[in-house]
Design an enzyme around this catalytic site. Sequence first.
Site, mmCIF file in Angstrom:
data_model
loop_
_atom_site.group_PDB
_atom_site.id
_atom_site.type_symbol
_atom_site.label_atom_id
_atom_site.label_comp_id
_atom_site.label_asym_id
_atom_site.label_seq_id
_atom_site.Cartn_x
_atom_site.Cartn_y
_atom_site.Cartn_z
ATOM 1 N N GLU A 1 18.797 -43.969 -15.659
ATOM 2 C CA GLU A 1 17.595 -44.452 -14.967
ATOM 3 C C GLU A 1 16.909 -45.549 -15.782
ATOM 4 O O GLU A 1 16.380 -46.509 -15.225
ATOM 5 C CB GLU A 1 16.635 -43.275 -14.724
ATOM 6 C CG GLU A 1 17.188 -42.297 -13.687
ATOM 7 C CD GLU A 1 16.317 -41.066 -13.521
ATOM 8 O OE1 GLU A 1 16.173 -40.311 -14.503
ATOM 9 O OE2 GLU A 1 15.763 -40.871 -12.421
ATOM 10 N N GLU B 1 21.575 -34.512 -13.406
ATOM 11 C CA GLU B 1 20.411 -33.614 -13.346
ATOM 12 C C GLU B 1 20.674 -32.387 -12.488
ATOM 13 O O GLU B 1 20.197 -31.291 -12.779
ATOM 14 C CB GLU B 1 19.195 -34.362 -12.798
ATOM 15 C CG GLU B 1 18.536 -35.318 -13.783
ATOM 16 C CD GLU B 1 19.149 -36.720 -13.774
ATOM 17 O OE1 GLU B 1 20.284 -36.879 -13.259
ATOM 18 O OE2 GLU B 1 18.500 -37.639 -14.280
HETATM 19 N N1 3HC Z 1 18.253 -33.541 -24.431
HETATM 20 C C1 3HC Z 1 18.180 -32.877 -25.593
HETATM 21 N N2 3HC Z 1 19.257 -32.538 -26.325
HETATM 22 C C2 3HC Z 1 20.453 -32.892 -25.842
HETATM 23 C C3 3HC Z 1 20.607 -33.585 -24.630
HETATM 24 C C4 3HC Z 1 19.434 -33.918 -23.911
HETATM 25 N N3 3HC Z 1 19.476 -34.599 -22.764
HETATM 26 N N4 3HC Z 1 21.919 -33.791 -24.417
HETATM 27 C C5 3HC Z 1 22.570 -33.257 -25.452
HETATM 28 N N5 3HC Z 1 21.690 -32.704 -26.324
HETATM 29 C C6 3HC Z 1 21.996 -32.060 -27.594
HETATM 30 C C7 3HC Z 1 22.859 -30.829 -27.427
HETATM 31 O O1 3HC Z 1 22.071 -29.694 -27.151
HETATM 32 C C8 3HC Z 1 23.557 -30.734 -28.757
HETATM 33 O O2 3HC Z 1 22.634 -30.179 -29.667
HETATM 34 P P1 3HC Z 1 23.142 -29.259 -30.888
HETATM 35 O O3 3HC Z 1 24.058 -30.135 -31.688
HETATM 36 O O4 3HC Z 1 21.894 -28.873 -31.562
HETATM 37 O O5 3HC Z 1 23.855 -28.106 -30.241
HETATM 38 C C9 3HC Z 1 23.746 -32.195 -29.134
HETATM 39 O O6 3HC Z 1 22.812 -32.935 -28.340
HETATM 40 C C10 3HC Z 1 25.134 -32.732 -28.863
HETATM 41 O O7 3HC Z 1 25.492 -32.417 -27.527
HETATM 42 P P2 3HC Z 1 26.959 -31.913 -27.150
HETATM 43 O O8 3HC Z 1 27.370 -30.846 -28.083
HETATM 44 O O9 3HC Z 1 26.925 -31.622 -25.702
HETATM 45 O O10 3HC Z 1 27.820 -33.219 -27.457
HETATM 46 P P3 3HC Z 1 28.984 -33.899 -26.636
HETATM 47 O O11 3HC Z 1 29.326 -35.124 -27.392
HETATM 48 O O12 3HC Z 1 30.026 -32.896 -26.327
HETATM 49 O O13 3HC Z 1 28.349 -34.337 -25.232
HETATM 50 C C11 3HC Z 1 26.752 -35.357 -23.744
HETATM 51 C C12 3HC Z 1 27.343 -35.314 -25.171
HETATM 52 C C13 3HC Z 1 27.833 -35.827 -22.752
HETATM 53 C C14 3HC Z 1 25.613 -36.324 -23.771
HETATM 54 C C15 3HC Z 1 26.296 -33.941 -23.341
HETATM 55 O O14 3HC Z 1 25.465 -33.436 -24.352
HETATM 56 C C16 3HC Z 1 25.496 -33.883 -22.065
HETATM 57 O O15 3HC Z 1 26.072 -33.839 -20.994
HETATM 58 N N6 3HC Z 1 24.154 -33.835 -22.178
HETATM 59 C C17 3HC Z 1 23.285 -33.625 -21.055
HETATM 60 C C18 3HC Z 1 23.107 -34.861 -20.250
HETATM 61 C C19 3HC Z 1 22.137 -34.621 -19.131
HETATM 62 O O16 3HC Z 1 22.214 -33.641 -18.418
HETATM 63 N N7 3HC Z 1 21.199 -35.548 -18.958
HETATM 64 C C20 3HC Z 1 20.202 -35.414 -17.934
HETATM 65 C C21 3HC Z 1 18.986 -34.777 -18.524
HETATM 66 S S1 3HC Z 1 17.770 -34.437 -17.310
HETATM 67 C C22 3HC Z 1 17.010 -35.897 -17.035
HETATM 68 O O17 3HC Z 1 17.411 -36.901 -17.567
HETATM 69 C C23 3HC Z 1 15.842 -35.857 -16.129
HETATM 70 C C24 3HC Z 1 15.385 -37.233 -15.733
HETATM 71 O O18 3HC Z 1 15.960 -37.580 -14.522
HETATM 72 C C25 3HC Z 1 13.879 -37.300 -15.556
#
Ligand code: 3HC
Length: 697
Positions: free
Chosen positions: A105, A125
């Site tokens: 976004e 999301e």
């Molecule tokens: N916020 C906070 N922490 C996050 C995060 C996020 N969005 N995404 C990942 N992390 C943290 C994980 O909890 C993890 O923490 P830890 O090491 O303490 O356990 C660390 O970052 C690394 O994450 P992964 O172990 O998952 O690492 P990968 O390299 O395997 O994957 C990734 C990376 C593809 C970015 C995966 O973490 C992921 O899919 N993250 C979520 C993405 C997501 O859902 N984003 C949307 C959020 S909601 C939003 O944006 C609302 C908006 O529309 C208003």
Amino acid sequence: MPQVVRYTREDNIGVITIDYPPVNAMGHPVRAGLMEALQQGQGDVRASVLLLVCEGRTFIAGADIREFGKPIQAPWLTEVVDALENTDKPVVAAIHGTALGGGLETALGCHYRLALASARLGLPEVKLGLLPGAGGTQRLPRLTGAEAALDMITTGRFVPADEALSLGIVDRVAEGTDPKAAGLAYARELAEQNAAVRRVREREDRLAGDRGSDIFARFRASVEKKAKGQFAPFRCVDAVEAAFTLPFEEGLKRERELFSQCMESPQRAGLIHAFFAEREVAKVKGLSRDTPVRDVQKVGIIGAGTMGGGIAMNFANAGLPVTIVEVAQEALDKGLGVIRRNYENSAKKGRISQQQVEERMALIHGSLSYEDLREADLVIEAVFEDMAIKKEIFGTLDKVCKPGAILASNTSTLDIDEIASVTSRPEDVVGMHFFSPANVMKLLENVRGSATSDEVKATVMALAKKIGKVGVMVGNCYGFVGNRMLHKRGAEATALVDEGATPQQVDKVLTDLGYPMGQFAMSDLAGIDVGYRIRQERRKAGEDIPPSWMDKLAEQGRLGQKTGAGVYRYEEGSRTPVPDPEVDRLIAEFRQEQGITPREISDQEILERCMYVMINEGAKILEEGIADRPLDIDIVWIYGYGFPAWRGGPMFWADQIGLDRILGTVKGYRDSVGGEQWQPAVLLEKLVAEGKGFADL
Ligand code: 3HC
């Protein structure tokens, strides 16, 4: 400490760099820092174009999920995106790694977007029970039209850079691994061309064609099918539709309302619990993060049956050579044939290429001799559940395998220590329990024996990740975590049918809860003989396992899907369970033999007896230290048995219901139904007495 967001200039390009490990999530320091850096860039008379780029492994991975459920500090993400879009100098986003959720976004608020070829973009999301809440539902369709936006937003699918280019989400794809260099080159070009500011919000051309079309009804119908019982996917469709029916600002308002509704839903809480739990399980209690792991390059598998074949596919998919050992050529050929067919099916569905089919098949070798396992770094035994046979196999492996090889059993119930006892190296023996179908289900229950070394534990956890599974470390007991709880549910489900329910009534209660299939449809998938053999083993061992109508099915050769009939019957080539009057007759006969008069059974009783018995058992599992934390149990159930992630897992769900209510019901069944399974867990009683939940552990 590096600054979270910094502003620098390279010639006439103002560079805004985000450096907020691990994934540059849009937490408060990033939002505030970005606003400030943007102001600097705006005011910098020598910068004609601004470039937004991230340090580390990825572009912004989304809003900071850790802030959800807490009061959000200004500036809000929507304000930051608006500020980017309203800037009167062109802003370019250079994307590497993943641009997800609030990250994409943010990029959509920029005027130009470049992605490295290896990058992936998505609005996931929905997987957290949310919808894009920083303009994504209004801006994405303005670039792609309704179809692609609805697809991405309702599924949360990541699209690779080249697809993002063809969909119109990015303007350019660059080779290489340096987003800053690629971004600077693009920004310089734009500066030279005096490129204008382009705001996605002002684009209308992609909206016109889909206004008033039936596409929204179509997506609602498809969501109804694919995401039954879920809240967010429907709100996603509502929000995208608003882009086509309302002016931009009002569409944003509508998005915000729908986002808030999702935020307040218990499904959001469940899914975010599951998100963090999935990452927490990798951190095994008592196992230091720097425990050395063994190098596993070659894998051996004993048994080319359904499980052995599925397990082999996981390693071949990850590029590791696998040798499968069978006792007879015929069984080996059959097993290898099934593997090929599975790969061919994936190729037909476009999931892999024909070349990948051949590459993966070339990694899998069949053999009739244990001698071919001499070089294996890991051997996984996957024969049927018979302790005597397993002991014989491990005795042989102990003689054949090289020192340091990990000897694993895929047993789903049997004692790992007893298996290890026949070897001279119990420290190298471990359980690696895959879930059927093993090439699909994401769970890997790694079972520690009492002698298993830390190095072996760390290695099997690392291997889970390498083959794309979620590994959970559990202790050794009958059935470990998953099957121990499943068998309690199974016994209760079977008893409910004894007492008067139909298998389809029981299954419907479970699918209504959100499971993809009920207890009995699952027995048919796994094979009725599997449970039968386990019960027979336990009877042989002197346990008091009462007779069951399920035994009769097995004895009649109704083994489930593989024989076209089990608890249900199956039409040729179909996996849809069809209730079978013959089974009703068999059940009625069984009741008569046992002197049972059937009674009307309510859905509520089915739900309580199938689910609370599991929660009570889960509490016992925690009490005994078989699972380290309630979240380990939640992940076992979400990834091993399809427990709905939006309910957070059985232990999280139990907290939502209230442990006092569950304990009261458990005690009720102790008095009415009886049996050790209804003896309340000490831990459950303790938590209730202290007014606590599993989450407090
Ligand atoms: N916020 C906070 N922490 C996050 C995060 C996020 N969005 N995404 C990942 N992390 C943290 C994980 O909890 C993890 O923490 P830890 O090491 O303490 O356990 C660390 O970052 C690394 O994450 P992964 O172990 O998952 O690492 P990968 O390299 O395997 O994957 C990734 C990376 C593809 C970015 C995966 O973490 C992921 O899919 N993250 C979520 C993405 C997501 O859902 N984003 C949307 C959020 S909601 C939003 O944006 C609302 C908006 O529309 C208003």
